[in-house]
Write a protein that holds these residues in place. Sequence first.
Motif, PDB file in Angstrom:
ATOM      1  N   VAL A  32      47.947  50.748  25.201  1.00 43.06           N
ATOM      2  CA  VAL A  32      47.532  49.880  24.181  1.00 43.06           C
ATOM      3  C   VAL A  32      48.500  50.292  22.792  1.00 43.06           C
ATOM      4  O   VAL A  32      49.026  51.477  22.697  1.00 43.06           O
ATOM      5  CB  VAL A  32      46.324  50.311  23.622  1.00 43.06           C
ATOM      6  N   ASN A  33      48.893  49.414  21.946  1.00 43.96           N
ATOM      7  CA  ASN A  33      49.589  49.496  20.978  1.00 43.96           C
ATOM      8  C   ASN A  33      49.288  50.754  20.199  1.00 43.96           C
ATOM      9  O   ASN A  33      48.109  50.770  19.491  1.00 43.96           O
ATOM     10  CB  ASN A  33      49.693  48.191  20.242  1.00 43.96           C
ATOM     11  N   PRO A  34      49.858  51.959  20.380  1.00 40.54           N
ATOM     12  CA  PRO A  34      49.293  53.106  19.760  1.00 40.54           C
ATOM     13  C   PRO A  34      48.960  53.234  18.064  1.00 40.54           C
ATOM     14  O   PRO A  34      48.169  53.715  17.582  1.00 40.54           O
ATOM     15  CB  PRO A  34      50.042  54.349  19.852  1.00 40.54           C
ATOM     16  N   HIS A  35      49.731  52.246  17.381  1.00 37.37           N
ATOM     17  CA  HIS A  35      49.558  52.169  15.838  1.00 37.37           C
ATOM     18  C   HIS A  35      48.300  51.182  15.578  1.00 37.37           C
ATOM     19  O   HIS A  35      48.229  51.351  14.430  1.00 37.37           O
ATOM     20  CB  HIS A  35      50.797  51.301  15.353  1.00 37.37           C
ATOM     21  N   CYS A  36      47.551  50.746  16.490  1.00 38.84           N
ATOM     22  CA  CYS A  36      46.710  50.093  16.260  1.00 38.84           C
ATOM     23  C   CYS A  36      45.412  50.765  16.378  1.00 38.84           C
ATOM     24  O   CYS A  36      44.290  50.268  16.468  1.00 38.84           O
ATOM     25  CB  CYS A  36      46.542  48.696  17.053  1.00 38.84           C
ATOM     26  N   LEU A  37      45.528  52.085  16.820  1.00 38.54           N
ATOM     27  CA  LEU A  37      44.207  52.984  16.883  1.00 38.54           C
ATOM     28  C   LEU A  37      44.058  53.757  15.707  1.00 38.54           C
ATOM     29  O   LEU A  37      44.966  54.149  14.943  1.00 38.54           O
ATOM     30  CB  LEU A  37      44.540  53.961  18.167  1.00 38.54           C
ATOM     31  N   ILE A  38      42.902  53.977  15.276  1.00 39.29           N
ATOM     32  CA  ILE A  38      42.595  54.704  13.929  1.00 39.29           C
ATOM     33  C   ILE A  38      42.391  56.103  14.085  1.00 39.29           C
ATOM     34  O   ILE A  38      41.848  56.797  15.104  1.00 39.29           O
ATOM     35  CB  ILE A  38      41.297  54.229  13.398  1.00 39.29           C
ATOM     36  N   ASP A  39      43.339  56.753  13.170  1.00 37.01           N
ATOM     37  CA  ASP A  39      42.960  58.234  13.066  1.00 37.01           C
ATOM     38  C   ASP A  39      42.920  58.606  11.726  1.00 37.01           C
ATOM     39  O   ASP A  39      43.206  57.689  10.803  1.00 37.01           O
ATOM     40  CB  ASP A  39      44.020  59.174  13.887  1.00 37.01           C
ATOM     41  N   ARG A  40      42.709  59.691  11.097  1.00 34.22           N
ATOM     42  CA  ARG A  40      42.516  60.015   9.770  1.00 34.22           C
ATOM     43  C   ARG A  40      43.772  59.586   9.132  1.00 34.22           C
ATOM     44  O   ARG A  40      43.682  58.970   8.221  1.00 34.22           O
ATOM     45  CB  ARG A  40      42.331  61.526   9.445  1.00 34.22           C
ATOM     46  N   ALA A  41      45.035  59.821   9.453  1.00 34.52           N
ATOM     47  CA  ALA A  41      46.194  59.297   8.942  1.00 34.52           C
ATOM     48  C   ALA A  41      46.550  57.834   8.828  1.00 34.52           C
ATOM     49  O   ALA A  41      46.551  57.244   7.803  1.00 34.52           O
ATOM     50  CB  ALA A  41      47.412  60.159   9.700  1.00 34.52           C
ATOM     51  N   GLN A  42      46.174  57.355   9.737  1.00 40.09           N
ATOM     52  CA  GLN A  42      46.252  55.791   9.736  1.00 40.09           C
ATOM     53  C   GLN A  42      45.074  55.230   8.910  1.00 40.09           C
ATOM     54  O   GLN A  42      45.456  54.201   8.247  1.00 40.09           O
ATOM     55  CB  GLN A  42      46.025  55.225  11.142  1.00 40.09           C
ATOM     56  N   HIS A  43      43.875  55.690   8.890  1.00 45.30           N
ATOM     57  CA  HIS A  43      43.079  55.458   7.790  1.00 45.30           C
ATOM     58  C   HIS A  43      43.173  55.398   6.561  1.00 45.30           C
ATOM     59  O   HIS A  43      43.071  54.559   5.713  1.00 45.30           O
ATOM     60  CB  HIS A  43      41.589  55.981   8.339  1.00 45.30           C
TER      61      HIS A  43
END
Length: 444
Positions: free
Chosen positions: A383-394
């Motif tokens: 899966v495109n890893p940038h489309c997964l949410i972690d604290r930084a991406q949030h």
Amino acid sequence: MHLEANFDGLVGPSHNYAGLSLGNLASQHNASVASNPKAAAKQGLDKMLALTELGMVQGVLAPQSRPDLTTLRQLGFTGSDAKVLEQAHRQAPQLLSACYSASSMWSANAATVSPSADSLDNKVHFTPANLVNKLHRAIEHPQTSRTLAAVFNDPHYFVHHDALPSHDSLGDEGAANHTRLCSSYGEQGLQLFVYGKSAINNGQVAPQRYPARQTLEASQAVARLHQLNPRHTLFIQQNPEVIDQGVFHNDVIAVGNHNMLFCHQQAFLNQPQALNDIRRAFGDAELHILEVATAEVSIEQAVKSYLFNTQILTLPSGEMALIAPTECLEQPQVAAYLATLTDRQQPIKQVHYFDVKQSMQNGGGPACLRLRVTLSAAELAAVNPHCLIDRAQHQRLSAWVDKHYRDRISFDDLRDVALLNESQQALDELTQLLHLGSIYPFQR
Ligand code: SUG
């Protein structure tokens, strides 16, 4: 090791209330209320982060570009973008609203997804929903296809089908009318499709007041496309009487996860028979069916609270948790029911409440906001890893919302070309944050 990931629709910058969905009581009642896109997007992002904190894999799906200028031009509005908006605002306000809806946020309607464990070719299958019943939603699927292909972009694992032909007899609302029950995520599951009416067999009962959006024929076509085993696929009819009381999707009256089905006593047509069919098709393994009696929770309270539009999660500990909207605390019968839920003999051991009011006011609860995708470890890695949410991406996405979103939109704002420009700029930046490539028509 398989898991279930939730991909939530990120609320778009044009989120507004336009009363576009006949049969969806919240949408109809809030038709002229001013919206708050910034709060809406933040509420959604906060739910996503909270689920990662519970140990879940959480993804995000980019919103669609609105207004949909392609459709407006297809409808005969011409000239500069500003001119198109001006004319549509004056001549056809309903069409302008439809082309401005941020309805792709309800990603439960984006597609039907089947995991590799259930498909003959051992791949994960996606069929974007044609959503033909509502104009503002029927224009979603071309972009939905592009977005899903940019997130699940490895053909070794993921198969993307076209939406079904756009005709009422093949009305398809995606995962909102589909549940998978299983003993463990990686094993063959029971694919449960719930339809509102049969389009071809006219002798069948159907709702009288509000539309049945999902047809049996559409569900059957999706099952064929996904190469599902007929022995592990079941089609049951939603109770038409509750569609007429505002249950416009099955996920407003029933939700399943793992080996648990949580539903209202009036969810399905001929319910005792339907539940027997489900038990039989599920086989010998343990299945929990938690049925809420009308005497405990009326249909009216279920619709107002979205008790069944909750998410049931299986946490890493193996315990199940219920993700409920705060409206459940406001309806007395529902609040009383949930107060004793975890004491009952059933697998849900925690209840978490979330404020998703901006979405609820348009008839979308926690479960509407998410598309479930069951994945193996190898599939997840693809899966495109940038489309997964972690604290930084949030944090990045919240800052992006703060930078670009308005905190108030009402109908007259839709004529303002500045809103269009702001939205396109925001989405252009978003495609970089999520590494999606040029998925929007305005980028091509
Ligand atoms: O399709 N509301 C959406 C809500 C979708 C809820 N999804 C699930 N139940 N899975 C709909 O009716 C309202 C738009 C407006 O009126 O502005 C809207 O489209």
